[in-house]
Design a protein around this motif. Sequence first.
Motif, PDB file in Angstrom:
ATOM      1  N   SER A  36       0.525  -1.524   0.134  1.00 12.33           N
ATOM      2  CA  SER A  36      -0.083  -0.059   0.220  1.00 12.33           C
ATOM      3  C   SER A  36       1.127   1.236   0.025  1.00 12.33           C
ATOM      4  CB  SER A  36      -1.024   0.337   1.075  1.00 12.33           C
ATOM      5  OG  SER A  36      -1.586   1.215   1.307  1.00 12.33           O
ATOM      6  N   THR A  37       1.029   1.901  -0.857  1.00  7.40           N
ATOM      7  CA  THR A  37       1.761   3.714  -0.683  1.00  7.40           C
ATOM      8  C   THR A  37       0.952   4.247   0.300  1.00  7.40           C
ATOM      9  OG1 THR A  37      -0.158   4.445  -1.735  1.00  7.40           O
ATOM     10  CG2 THR A  37       1.720   3.612  -3.291  1.00  7.40           C
ATOM     11  N   ASN A  38       0.442   3.992   1.100  1.00 11.78           N
ATOM     12  CA  ASN A  38      -0.116   4.514   1.728  1.00 11.78           C
ATOM     13  C   ASN A  38       1.360   4.404   3.591  1.00 11.78           C
ATOM     14  OD1 ASN A  38      -2.201   6.192   1.533  1.00 11.78           O
ATOM     15  ND2 ASN A  38      -3.425   6.221   2.897  1.00 11.78           N
ATOM     16  N   GLN A  60      -0.776  -1.961  -6.454  1.00  9.75           N
ATOM     17  CA  GLN A  60      -0.651  -2.159  -5.404  1.00  9.75           C
ATOM     18  C   GLN A  60      -1.078  -3.695  -4.732  1.00  9.75           C
ATOM     19  OE1 GLN A  60      -1.861   1.708  -2.467  1.00  9.75           O
ATOM     20  NE2 GLN A  60      -3.151   0.753  -4.185  1.00  9.75           N
ATOM     21  N   GLY A  63      -3.580  -2.628  -0.852  1.00 16.71           N
ATOM     22  CA  GLY A  63      -4.377  -1.499  -1.355  1.00 16.71           C
ATOM     23  C   GLY A  63      -5.812  -0.949  -0.025  1.00 16.71           C
ATOM     24  N   ARG A  64      -6.253   0.182   0.423  1.00 15.72           N
ATOM     25  CA  ARG A  64      -7.141   0.121   1.598  1.00 15.72           C
ATOM     26  C   ARG A  64      -7.993   1.344   1.211  1.00 15.72           C
ATOM     27  NH1 ARG A  64      -4.265   1.726   5.676  1.00 15.72           N
ATOM     28  NH2 ARG A  64      -1.908   1.707   5.097  1.00 15.72           N
ATOM     29  N   GLY A  65      -8.824   1.007   1.338  1.00 14.65           N
ATOM     30  CA  GLY A  65     -10.293   2.280   1.611  1.00 14.65           C
ATOM     31  C   GLY A  65     -10.415   3.069   2.967  1.00 14.65           C
ATOM     32  N   ARG A  66     -11.549   2.915   3.105  1.00 14.84           N
ATOM     33  CA  ARG A  66     -12.307   3.428   3.518  1.00 14.84           C
ATOM     34  C   ARG A  66     -12.627   2.193   4.681  1.00 14.84           C
ATOM     35  NH1 ARG A  66     -16.030   8.197   3.617  1.00 14.84           N
ATOM     36  NH2 ARG A  66     -15.638   8.751   5.539  1.00 14.84           N
ATOM     37  N   TRP A  71      -8.914  -1.706  -1.702  1.00 12.91           N
ATOM     38  CA  TRP A  71      -9.207  -0.927  -2.950  1.00 12.91           C
ATOM     39  C   TRP A  71      -8.204  -1.535  -3.868  1.00 12.91           C
ATOM     40  CZ3 TRP A  71     -11.221   3.243  -4.295  1.00 12.91           C
ATOM     41  CH2 TRP A  71     -11.586   4.052  -5.257  1.00 12.91           C
ATOM     42  N   ILE A  81      -1.196   6.513  -5.364  1.00  6.03           N
ATOM     43  CA  ILE A  81      -0.785   7.768  -4.873  1.00  6.03           C
ATOM     44  C   ILE A  81      -0.598   8.431  -3.401  1.00  6.03           C
ATOM     45  CG2 ILE A  81      -2.164   9.476  -6.040  1.00  6.03           C
ATOM     46  CD1 ILE A  81       0.699  10.459  -7.310  1.00  6.03           C
ATOM     47  N   SER A  82      -0.196   8.550  -2.981  1.00  2.00           N
ATOM     48  CA  SER A  82      -0.255   8.735  -1.823  1.00  2.00           C
ATOM     49  C   SER A  82       1.167  10.151  -1.241  1.00  2.00           C
ATOM     50  CB  SER A  82       0.936   7.933  -0.406  1.00  2.00           C
ATOM     51  OG  SER A  82      -0.636   6.963  -0.292  1.00  2.00           O
ATOM     52  N   LYS A 131     -18.925   5.848  -8.935  1.00  2.00           N
ATOM     53  CA  LYS A 131     -17.729   6.535  -8.054  1.00  2.00           C
ATOM     54  C   LYS A 131     -15.758   6.445  -9.176  1.00  2.00           C
ATOM     55  CE  LYS A 131     -14.976   5.738  -3.718  1.00  2.00           C
ATOM     56  NZ  LYS A 131     -14.816   4.970  -2.661  1.00  2.00           N
ATOM     57  N   GLY A 134     -11.425   7.753  -4.935  1.00  2.00           N
ATOM     58  CA  GLY A 134     -11.709   7.457  -3.271  1.00  2.00           C
ATOM     59  C   GLY A 134     -10.314   8.367  -2.253  1.00  2.00           C
ATOM     60  N   ILE A 135     -10.330   8.518  -1.427  1.00  2.00           N
ATOM     61  CA  ILE A 135      -8.806   9.652  -0.877  1.00  2.00           C
ATOM     62  C   ILE A 135      -9.134   8.834   0.949  1.00  2.00           C
ATOM     63  CG2 ILE A 135      -8.470  11.646   0.517  1.00  2.00           C
ATOM     64  CD1 ILE A 135      -9.910  12.870  -2.123  1.00  2.00           C
ATOM     65  N   ILE A 155      -4.865   8.959  -2.409  1.00  2.00           N
ATOM     66  CA  ILE A 155      -5.843   9.107  -3.480  1.00  2.00           C
ATOM     67  C   ILE A 155      -6.106   7.651  -4.537  1.00  2.00           C
ATOM     68  CG2 ILE A 155      -6.759  10.253  -4.955  1.00  2.00           C
ATOM     69  CD1 ILE A 155      -5.062  12.709  -3.369  1.00  2.00           C
ATOM     70  N   GLY A 156      -6.951   7.656  -4.764  1.00  2.00           N
ATOM     71  CA  GLY A 156      -6.944   5.998  -5.900  1.00  2.00           C
ATOM     72  C   GLY A 156      -8.148   6.725  -6.786  1.00  2.00           C
TER      73      GLY A 156
HETATM   74  C1  BTN Z   1     -11.911   5.036  -1.076  1.00  2.00           C
HETATM   75  O1  BTN Z   1     -12.535   4.685   0.027  1.00  2.00           O
HETATM   76  O2  BTN Z   1     -12.414   5.326  -0.998  1.00  2.00           O
HETATM   77  C2  BTN Z   1     -10.423   5.865  -0.214  1.00  2.00           C
HETATM   78  C3  BTN Z   1      -9.276   4.674  -1.112  1.00  2.00           C
HETATM   79  C4  BTN Z   1      -7.894   4.956  -0.886  1.00  2.00           C
HETATM   80  C5  BTN Z   1      -7.116   3.909  -2.101  1.00  2.00           C
HETATM   81  C6  BTN Z   1      -5.994   5.045  -2.158  1.00  2.00           C
HETATM   82  S1  BTN Z   1      -5.193   3.966  -3.695  1.00  2.00           S
HETATM   83  C7  BTN Z   1      -3.067   5.128  -3.007  1.00  2.00           C
HETATM   84  C8  BTN Z   1      -3.788   4.506  -0.979  1.00  2.00           C
HETATM   85  N1  BTN Z   1      -3.186   3.075  -0.896  1.00  2.00           N
HETATM   86  C9  BTN Z   1      -3.575   3.080  -0.345  1.00  2.00           C
HETATM   87  O3  BTN Z   1      -3.891   1.387   0.153  1.00  2.00           O
HETATM   88  N2  BTN Z   1      -5.274   3.437  -0.030  1.00  2.00           N
HETATM   89  C10 BTN Z   1      -4.953   4.676  -0.240  1.00  2.00           C
END
Ligand code: BTN
Length: 277
Positions: A36-38, A60, A63-66, A71, A81-82, A131, A134-135, A155-156
């Motif tokens: 995950s870039t975060n 990724q 990758g994680r979302g909220r 993600w 990108i982070s 959608k 997301g951020i 941000i994805g």
């Molecule tokens: C959402 O749930 O809407 C937020 C999604 C955010 C995804 C981005 S992709 C780059 C960064 N790294 C992650 O693991 N998540 C965010």
Amino acid sequence: MSPAHLQLQAFESYLKTRIIGRAAGYANEVWDTIGSTNDRAAELALAGAPEGVVVAARKQTAGRGRHGRTWESPLDSGLYISFLLRPALPPAQLPVICLATGVAAARAVEHVSGIRIGLKWVNDLTYGGKKLGGILAEMPTGASAELPAPLIIGIGINVRSYLMEVPPELANIVVHLDTASGHDVDTNLLAATLALELERVYTLLLSNEQSTVLKEWKQRAVTIGRSVRVTGGDSLLEGTATDILDNGALVVIDEHDKEHVVYSGIVSVRSSDGSYA
Ligand code: BTN
């Protein structure tokens, strides 16, 4: 011809910023594959990196979302990108940075693709009710107190539909830039434009001009004036979203005319068929 993929040199050649992507002593990173870039940006933050460092990836694997969601981040299908910031702002204003990031992302997408982006509270980028991006903003714990506390803005953005197998249950929920705009978008240019727009809104917030940013957020809002459902934990709230406060909170009036101020949760907007998306 296959489109240019995300690449550090190409990204930096487009960069017109002064702060973001210009961290002294720390290089920006573009990975072929990363968890995950975060997480990587948080690692750099905890190692003492100054604000401005950018971490991006073509793919990724975690990758994680909220709200603990995954993600999906297949190779070259999206921009992942982070950005590491260290905002010298009171903690109460941090939610406004999330809204401001939505404005920056909307501007950047519009600039490179020509389509008009909507914003759904708290920070979804939407197009045609679906959608597009997301951020995920996170504050890593354990940072040294010598520097201002780090804030990671991840941000994805969905860019290329043909490089992702969209599950049938998501087909009516997500949209990619290629289908929305009818053309392929250069991810390097998108990333650099996003960095510039983020720097612009961030500079406004640091000079106490959040009302300018919030005004633009409201102009793009797909949530305000609509029937919404807010879920979070065990609670469920239905009503009409009427406003965004200066601290970024959403105001919802329920059927008994009672006003609720919402600071977190998942917001769905009711469609004409009565369903929520
Ligand atoms: C959402 O749930 O809407 C937020 C999604 C955010 C995804 C981005 S992709 C780059 C960064 N790294 C992650 O693991 N998540 C965010």
